[in-house]
Every structure is written in C-alpha cells, then in structure tokens.
Write a protein that holds these residues in place. Structure first.
Motif, PDB file in Angstrom:
ATOM      1  N   LYS A   2      40.025  28.387  39.950  1.00 28.71           N
ATOM      2  CA  LYS A   2      38.679  27.889  39.721  1.00 28.71           C
ATOM      3  C   LYS A   2      38.725  26.394  39.463  1.00 28.71           C
ATOM      4  O   LYS A   2      38.953  25.957  38.354  1.00 28.71           O
ATOM      5  CB  LYS A   2      38.024  28.608  38.544  1.00 28.71           C
ATOM      6  CG  LYS A   2      37.786  30.050  38.797  1.00 28.71           C
ATOM      7  CD  LYS A   2      36.709  30.188  39.831  1.00 28.71           C
ATOM      8  CE  LYS A   2      36.862  31.465  40.592  1.00 28.71           C
ATOM      9  NZ  LYS A   2      36.338  31.486  41.882  1.00 28.71           N
ATOM     10  N   ASP A  31      38.080  34.979  37.755  1.00 33.13           N
ATOM     11  CA  ASP A  31      36.772  34.347  37.842  1.00 33.13           C
ATOM     12  C   ASP A  31      36.299  33.878  36.467  1.00 33.13           C
ATOM     13  O   ASP A  31      36.823  34.286  35.425  1.00 33.13           O
ATOM     14  CB  ASP A  31      35.758  35.308  38.468  1.00 33.13           C
ATOM     15  CG  ASP A  31      35.984  35.482  39.971  1.00 33.13           C
ATOM     16  OD1 ASP A  31      36.323  34.493  40.632  1.00 33.13           O
ATOM     17  OD2 ASP A  31      35.824  36.612  40.463  1.00 33.13           O
ATOM     18  N   CYS A 100      32.169  41.705  32.759  1.00 28.49           N
ATOM     19  CA  CYS A 100      32.145  41.309  34.174  1.00 28.49           C
ATOM     20  C   CYS A 100      32.975  40.044  34.362  1.00 28.49           C
ATOM     21  O   CYS A 100      32.772  39.038  33.684  1.00 28.49           O
ATOM     22  CB  CYS A 100      30.704  41.074  34.616  1.00 28.49           C
ATOM     23  SG  CYS A 100      30.561  40.520  36.328  1.00 28.49           S
ATOM     24  N   GLU A 101      33.881  40.117  35.292  1.00 25.67           N
ATOM     25  CA  GLU A 101      34.760  38.983  35.571  1.00 25.67           C
ATOM     26  C   GLU A 101      33.985  37.784  36.126  1.00 25.67           C
ATOM     27  O   GLU A 101      34.403  36.652  35.979  1.00 25.67           O
ATOM     28  CB  GLU A 101      35.840  39.394  36.575  1.00 25.67           C
ATOM     29  CG  GLU A 101      36.838  38.313  36.874  1.00 25.67           C
ATOM     30  CD  GLU A 101      37.875  38.693  37.918  1.00 25.67           C
ATOM     31  OE1 GLU A 101      38.573  37.772  38.377  1.00 25.67           O
ATOM     32  OE2 GLU A 101      37.984  39.875  38.271  1.00 25.67           O
ATOM     33  N   CYS A 102      32.828  38.041  36.720  1.00 24.27           N
ATOM     34  CA  CYS A 102      32.070  36.964  37.361  1.00 24.27           C
ATOM     35  C   CYS A 102      31.057  36.274  36.457  1.00 24.27           C
ATOM     36  O   CYS A 102      30.849  35.077  36.565  1.00 24.27           O
ATOM     37  CB  CYS A 102      31.354  37.513  38.589  1.00 24.27           C
ATOM     38  SG  CYS A 102      32.493  38.152  39.827  1.00 24.27           S
ATOM     39  N   CYS A 103      30.395  37.053  35.560  1.00 22.58           N
ATOM     40  CA  CYS A 103      29.271  36.465  34.820  1.00 22.58           C
ATOM     41  C   CYS A 103      29.293  36.704  33.312  1.00 22.58           C
ATOM     42  O   CYS A 103      28.389  36.235  32.625  1.00 22.58           O
ATOM     43  CB  CYS A 103      27.956  36.978  35.391  1.00 22.58           C
ATOM     44  SG  CYS A 103      27.626  38.710  34.997  1.00 22.58           S
ATOM     45  N   LYS A 117      37.691  45.668  40.586  1.00 23.43           N
ATOM     46  CA  LYS A 117      37.205  44.572  39.745  1.00 23.43           C
ATOM     47  C   LYS A 117      36.345  45.161  38.645  1.00 23.43           C
ATOM     48  O   LYS A 117      35.769  46.230  38.800  1.00 23.43           O
ATOM     49  CB  LYS A 117      36.340  43.590  40.552  1.00 23.43           C
ATOM     50  CG  LYS A 117      37.132  42.599  41.386  1.00 23.43           C
ATOM     51  CD  LYS A 117      36.213  41.614  42.048  1.00 23.43           C
ATOM     52  CE  LYS A 117      36.455  40.167  41.868  1.00 23.43           C
ATOM     53  NZ  LYS A 117      37.502  39.616  41.159  1.00 23.43           N
ATOM     54  N   LEU A 119      32.910  44.630  37.003  1.00 21.73           N
ATOM     55  CA  LEU A 119      31.688  43.923  37.374  1.00 21.73           C
ATOM     56  C   LEU A 119      30.464  44.522  36.693  1.00 21.73           C
ATOM     57  O   LEU A 119      30.422  45.726  36.421  1.00 21.73           O
ATOM     58  CB  LEU A 119      31.479  43.988  38.891  1.00 21.73           C
ATOM     59  CG  LEU A 119      32.570  43.375  39.771  1.00 21.73           C
ATOM     60  CD1 LEU A 119      32.346  43.743  41.226  1.00 21.73           C
ATOM     61  CD2 LEU A 119      32.613  41.867  39.596  1.00 21.73           C
ATOM     62  N   CYS A 123      26.400  41.858  39.896  1.00 22.88           N
ATOM     63  CA  CYS A 123      27.552  41.315  40.627  1.00 22.88           C
ATOM     64  C   CYS A 123      28.163  42.371  41.549  1.00 22.88           C
ATOM     65  O   CYS A 123      28.621  42.047  42.649  1.00 22.88           O
ATOM     66  CB  CYS A 123      28.594  40.770  39.655  1.00 22.88           C
ATOM     67  SG  CYS A 123      28.038  39.279  38.771  1.00 22.88           S
ATOM     68  N   LYS A 127      28.533  41.613  45.490  1.00 18.75           N
ATOM     69  CA  LYS A 127      29.874  41.620  46.087  1.00 18.75           C
ATOM     70  C   LYS A 127      30.161  42.899  46.885  1.00 18.75           C
ATOM     71  O   LYS A 127      31.250  43.057  47.420  1.00 18.75           O
ATOM     72  CB  LYS A 127      30.928  41.421  44.996  1.00 18.75           C
ATOM     73  CG  LYS A 127      30.834  40.048  44.351  1.00 18.75           C
ATOM     74  CD  LYS A 127      31.946  39.844  43.361  1.00 18.75           C
ATOM     75  CE  LYS A 127      31.969  38.446  42.841  1.00 18.75           C
ATOM     76  NZ  LYS A 127      32.378  37.442  43.821  1.00 18.75           N
TER      77      LYS A 127
END
Length: 140
Positions: A2, A31, A100-103, A117, A119, A123, A127
């Motif tokens: 990142k 993430d 969640c790994e994204c948000c 993942k 999530l 997300c 995805k």
C-alpha cells in the motif's frame, strides 16, 4: 503493498522498527482496513520495548520479519520477542479475522475461487466474494 501508507514506521515507532530502518507502510502486505489494529499492535510493542532495560537483548534485537495477509487473517512474524509481545501478536491476528481487511468494519470469512478474505458485506459484494459456509455443520 500500500504505497498510500507512506508514513515511515521508524518515525512513529522508533524502538519497534529500529532493526527495520527502511520499512514503510508499503512493506505491510495487507489492505488498509487493518491499519488501525496494526497501529494498536505497534503502540503496544513500542511501549513494551520502552519498559525493557536499554541493553536487553529484546530491546536491541527485536525485529519484524514479515507482516501480511494469509488465509483471510493477518500474520505478523517477528524475531527476538518476549512472551508478552507474542501474546499481543496472537490477539491482533485473532482480531483481524473479525474486521474487514478493506474498510475496518465488522467482517466475516469470504471466498472467491481459492482465495479467502475477511470482508464486510459491502466490500464482499464489490469484490465479488461469497460468504464461506461452515463445513463442520454439514454432518449434524
């Protein structure tokens, strides 16, 4: 991974990253949703190292070897740590399976093909992942 996490870790956590002088957030292979729990871990490790004697082996040699996502969870590999630091890592890795790994919202185990993942529902849809069914319930 990142590049938008461009703050150098060594500046924020000088003892924890003293043996990783070139690391930045780009060296963390997950993430940005897990950034909050990682920073909580780094804060705890930094505090632990501050309480160690200046010449202790842990304080002098502690090192992050790798930080990454693996099988929908965070993995933190270190060397020259004490039991307290390993406990902090175990707790952080457990927390990652619920976030969640994204948000950073509450997450659940999701799957797309052979890829897993953690999530949140939004997300997961973006995805194109599906919720992983618990296989252990099929025999009941």
């Amino acid at each position: 991974m990142k590049t938008d996490w461009n703050t150098k870790l060594i500046d924020n956590y000088p003892l924890a990253f003293r043996n990783n002088p070139d690391w930045t957030y780009a060296n963390i292979e997950c993430d940005s949703g897990w950034l909050t729990i990682l920073e909580r871990l780094f804060d705890s490790i930094e505090s632990n190292l501050q309480t160690q004697k200046k010449n202790s082996a842990i304080r002098k040699k502690f090192k992050f070897e790798q930080i990454k996502e693996k099988f929908a969870g965070l993995r933190v590999y270190v060397s020259h740590a004490d039991e307290k630091i390993y406990d902090m890592i175990v707790n952080t890795e457990h927390d990652s399976q619920l976030i969640c790994e994204c948000c950073s919202l509450a997450g659940t185990l999701c799957k797309r093909g052979g890829r897993f993942k953690t999530l949140c529902s939004d997300c997961r849809l973006i995805k194109e992942y599906s919720i992983e069914e618990n296989k252990s319930d099929t025999n009941q």
